[in-house]
Write a protein that holds these residues in place. Structure first.
Motif, mmCIF file in Angstrom:
data_model
loop_
_atom_site.group_PDB
_atom_site.id
_atom_site.type_symbol
_atom_site.label_atom_id
_atom_site.label_comp_id
_atom_site.label_asym_id
_atom_site.label_seq_id
_atom_site.Cartn_x
_atom_site.Cartn_y
_atom_site.Cartn_z
ATOM 1 N N HIS A 43 0.857 -1.179 0.000
ATOM 2 C CA HIS A 43 0.000 0.000 0.000
ATOM 3 C C HIS A 43 0.893 1.228 0.000
ATOM 4 C CE1 HIS A 43 -2.808 3.088 1.500
ATOM 5 N NE2 HIS A 43 -3.648 2.398 0.757
ATOM 6 N N VAL A 44 0.614 2.139 -0.947
ATOM 7 C CA VAL A 44 1.414 3.351 -1.089
ATOM 8 C C VAL A 44 0.533 4.537 -0.724
ATOM 9 C CG1 VAL A 44 2.742 4.760 -2.708
ATOM 10 C CG2 VAL A 44 2.729 2.270 -2.947
ATOM 11 N N ASP A 45 0.970 5.332 0.257
ATOM 12 C CA ASP A 45 0.255 6.550 0.634
ATOM 13 C C ASP A 45 0.842 7.719 -0.151
ATOM 14 O OD1 ASP A 45 -1.560 5.589 2.567
ATOM 15 O OD2 ASP A 45 0.050 5.486 4.045
ATOM 16 N N LEU A 46 -0.012 8.438 -0.854
ATOM 17 C CA LEU A 46 0.416 9.588 -1.646
ATOM 18 C C LEU A 46 -0.011 10.870 -0.943
ATOM 19 C CD1 LEU A 46 -0.716 8.166 -5.080
ATOM 20 C CD2 LEU A 46 1.587 8.146 -4.127
ATOM 21 N N ALA A 47 0.888 11.820 -0.874
ATOM 22 C CA ALA A 47 0.605 13.060 -0.159
ATOM 23 C C ALA A 47 -0.270 14.003 -0.980
ATOM 24 C CB ALA A 47 1.910 13.759 0.212
ATOM 25 N N ARG A 48 -0.017 14.106 -2.273
ATOM 26 C CA ARG A 48 -0.767 15.028 -3.124
ATOM 27 C C ARG A 48 -1.175 14.319 -4.391
ATOM 28 N NH1 ARG A 48 3.130 18.922 -1.130
ATOM 29 N NH2 ARG A 48 2.007 20.392 0.156
ATOM 30 N N PRO A 49 -2.415 14.150 -4.710
ATOM 31 C CA PRO A 49 -3.533 14.359 -3.806
ATOM 32 C C PRO A 49 -3.545 13.290 -2.717
ATOM 33 C CG PRO A 49 -4.300 13.325 -5.802
ATOM 34 C CD PRO A 49 -2.832 13.593 -5.985
ATOM 35 N N ARG A 50 -4.122 13.607 -1.614
ATOM 36 C CA ARG A 50 -4.122 12.706 -0.464
ATOM 37 C C ARG A 50 -4.954 11.477 -0.762
ATOM 38 N NH1 ARG A 50 -1.568 10.416 3.035
ATOM 39 N NH2 ARG A 50 -2.403 10.122 5.095
ATOM 40 N N ARG A 51 -4.300 10.394 -1.053
ATOM 41 C CA ARG A 51 -4.968 9.132 -1.330
ATOM 42 C C ARG A 51 -3.936 8.017 -1.236
ATOM 43 N NH1 ARG A 51 -3.576 7.894 -6.678
ATOM 44 N NH2 ARG A 51 -2.964 9.685 -7.871
ATOM 45 N N GLY A 52 -4.394 6.813 -1.363
ATOM 46 C CA GLY A 52 -3.499 5.671 -1.340
ATOM 47 C C GLY A 52 -3.761 4.754 -2.518
ATOM 48 N N GLU A 53 -2.770 3.946 -2.841
ATOM 49 C CA GLU A 53 -2.893 2.982 -3.928
ATOM 50 C C GLU A 53 -2.335 1.635 -3.474
ATOM 51 O OE1 GLU A 53 -2.304 5.790 -7.864
ATOM 52 O OE2 GLU A 53 -0.561 4.695 -7.115
ATOM 53 N N TRP A 54 -2.886 0.571 -4.035
ATOM 54 C CA TRP A 54 -2.335 -0.762 -3.827
ATOM 55 C C TRP A 54 -1.535 -1.131 -5.063
ATOM 56 C CZ3 TRP A 54 -1.951 -3.449 0.458
ATOM 57 C CH2 TRP A 54 -2.792 -3.120 1.530
ATOM 58 N N TRP A 55 -0.258 -1.455 -4.879
ATOM 59 C CA TRP A 55 0.613 -1.872 -5.977
ATOM 60 C C TRP A 55 0.891 -3.353 -5.812
ATOM 61 C CZ3 TRP A 55 4.463 1.417 -8.874
ATOM 62 C CH2 TRP A 55 3.996 2.738 -9.016
ATOM 63 N N GLU A 56 0.681 -4.111 -6.878
ATOM 64 C CA GLU A 56 0.966 -5.540 -6.874
ATOM 65 C C GLU A 56 2.043 -5.815 -7.915
ATOM 66 O OE1 GLU A 56 -3.120 -7.777 -6.157
ATOM 67 O OE2 GLU A 56 -3.262 -6.177 -7.658
ATOM 68 N N SER A 57 2.936 -6.738 -7.587
ATOM 69 C CA SER A 57 3.969 -7.164 -8.533
ATOM 70 C C SER A 57 4.162 -8.661 -8.378
ATOM 71 C CB SER A 57 5.280 -6.408 -8.289
ATOM 72 O OG SER A 57 5.745 -6.636 -6.983
ATOM 73 N N TRP A 58 4.820 -9.266 -9.348
ATOM 74 C CA TRP A 58 5.036 -10.712 -9.357
ATOM 75 C C TRP A 58 6.519 -10.998 -9.545
ATOM 76 C CZ3 TRP A 58 0.947 -8.118 -11.172
ATOM 77 C CH2 TRP A 58 -0.313 -8.499 -10.714
ATOM 78 N N ALA A 59 6.994 -12.048 -8.881
ATOM 79 C CA ALA A 59 8.414 -12.375 -8.855
ATOM 80 C C ALA A 59 9.009 -12.571 -10.243
ATOM 81 C CB ALA A 59 8.640 -13.629 -7.998
#
Length: 116
Positions: A43-59
């Motif tokens: 989970h990545v918290d972004l300051a501007r704009p204030r929101r968050g994102e879920w980042w998924e990656s694979w090996a």
């Protein structure tokens, strides 16, 4: 008035090699999802704009990320400034990676005709 982004430098031989590997790995993963490897989520918290994102990656898919789940967007580290819908992975992302690998060409226009 917004300025155009600074042009990216020409791709290195290493970037071209990795782009070819990435295109092959994505095609294999689409044909057989078990080749993707272990999934990691953050989970990545972004300051501007204030929101968050879920980042998924694979090996086994280096540089490939899904942002905010299946309905979200997909990015690849070798294609900066571009994001793709799920349906565009085969139609756009993989051909862009192959063009980068084979000809050293970075994408400049998406299929809707908008310039980068």
């Amino acid at each position: 008035m917004a300025r155009a982004p600074k042009p990216l430098p020409p791709p290195t031989d290493d970037e071209r090699r990795r782009a070819g590997e990435a295109a092959r790995a994505l095609r294999e993963a689409i044909a057989d999802p078990s080749t993707m490897g272990a999934k990691t989520a953050a989970h990545v918290d972004l300051a501007r704009p204030r929101r968050g994102e879920w980042w998924e990656s694979w090996a086994n898919l280096a540089g490939f990320h899904r942002i905010n789940g299946k309905a979200g967007r997909y990015i690849h580290a070798l294609l900066p400034r571009w994001s793709f819908a799920r349906a565009e992975i085969v139609a756009e992302m993989i051909p862009d990676l192959e063009a980068l690998a084979e000809r050293g060409v970075r994408p400049t226009e998406d299929t809707s005709g908008r310039a980068a």
